[in-house]
Write a protein that holds these residues in place. Sequence first.
Motif, PDB file in Angstrom:
ATOM      1  N   PHE A  36       7.399   3.581  -9.070  1.00 46.63           N
ATOM      2  CA  PHE A  36       7.354   3.146  -7.668  1.00 46.63           C
ATOM      3  C   PHE A  36       7.015   1.657  -7.558  1.00 46.63           C
ATOM      4  N   ILE A  37       6.163   1.185  -8.472  1.00 45.49           N
ATOM      5  CA  ILE A  37       5.875  -0.256  -8.493  1.00 45.49           C
ATOM      6  C   ILE A  37       7.159  -1.032  -8.752  1.00 45.49           C
TER       7      ILE A  37
ATOM      8  N   HIS B 105       0.845  -1.193   0.000  1.00 43.81           N
ATOM      9  CA  HIS B 105       0.000   0.000   0.000  1.00 43.81           C
ATOM     10  C   HIS B 105       0.878   1.240   0.000  1.00 43.81           C
ATOM     11  N   ARG B 106       0.443   2.234  -0.744  1.00 42.94           N
ATOM     12  CA  ARG B 106       1.158   3.517  -0.749  1.00 42.94           C
ATOM     13  C   ARG B 106       0.112   4.622  -0.737  1.00 42.94           C
TER      14      ARG B 106
ATOM     15  N   TRP C  74       0.237   4.745  -6.622  1.00 48.07           N
ATOM     16  CA  TRP C  74       1.404   4.129  -7.249  1.00 48.07           C
ATOM     17  C   TRP C  74       1.697   4.726  -8.620  1.00 48.07           C
ATOM     18  N   THR C  75       2.961   4.880  -8.913  1.00 41.84           N
ATOM     19  CA  THR C  75       3.380   5.160 -10.290  1.00 41.84           C
ATOM     20  C   THR C  75       4.058   3.887 -10.808  1.00 41.84           C
TER      21      THR C  75
ATOM     22  N   GLY D 219       7.128  -1.603  -4.960  1.00 40.37           N
ATOM     23  CA  GLY D 219       5.953  -2.483  -4.897  1.00 40.37           C
ATOM     24  C   GLY D 219       6.261  -3.929  -5.232  1.00 40.37           C
TER      25      GLY D 219
END
Length: 305
Positions: free
Chosen positions: A277-278, A268-269, A273-274, A282
């Motif tokens: 970032f994944i 979870h963010r 998520w971008t 992630g």
Amino acid sequence: MAQKMVQDKVVVVTGAGGGIGRDMALALAAAGAKVVVNDIGTSTTGEGQDAGPAQKVVEEIRAAGGQAVANMDSVAEAAAAGRIVQCALDHFGRIDGVVNNAGILRDRFFHKMSLDEWDAVVKVHLYGSYYMARAAANHFKEQESGAFVHMTSTSGLIGNFGQANYSAAKLGLVALSKSIALDMQKFNVRSNCIAPFAWSRMIGSIPTDTPEQQARVAKIQQMTPNKIAPLAVYLLSDAAKDVNAQVFAVRNNEIFLMSQPRPVRSVHRSEGWTPEFIAEHGMPALKSSFVPMERSGDVFSWDPV
């Protein structure tokens, strides 16, 4: 004499001319059921047609003092599936259970699979099971009782080489069974699946070109179809009234309850998520919980007992 487990229940078993289907038909009859033995008498690839296999099983049942009738309609067509159910009504006056066992194989690596090879297998396993269940559903609803047993496979539940058509149909069948169970629970109708491990004509098509393949087939040959039948008889009986929407596997003398998909892990963010970032956070966090690229034989790796 004690009441038999499925006394006077009327059960249709598709693909019952040999292998697992035959053993289930014989066991159901021995447990008091009146059985419609359905088999179009084709080869494992669905070629040819022969009334012999179904009739031979009927004769075996009758010789043992049971009641049975043969049917040669194909489950792969809706109208024909309707005739199979009608056969039960015409001969025995009702229908209480359906075992969706009929199947064919057209094994091929995915990148080489033809449209016909895909179509033929999905038609028999998935459409056939739908057609049979749908033809019986209204009768079950009206009498407020009935049970389905669908034969799935670890090829679908776990995975296997060269069986995209068969695997997709068999996993689809699990979802179909769950939907039937949910939709028809209020009418006391149950729907469960069995993934059988047993030597049959279908598995007889597994190649035995290498010593490893030969050893694997030798192990499978120990797992006789009659090991599957007791669970099918039980699931079709009133003793199983609280068993619904489950997936079982039977491997020689072992019965397994199989898992069904549920969340394994989450990330979870709060900002959302971008893709970057994944990639950075992630996926690395999820990776330790990835489902491995296993086949059925990797998961069930020990010898049958």
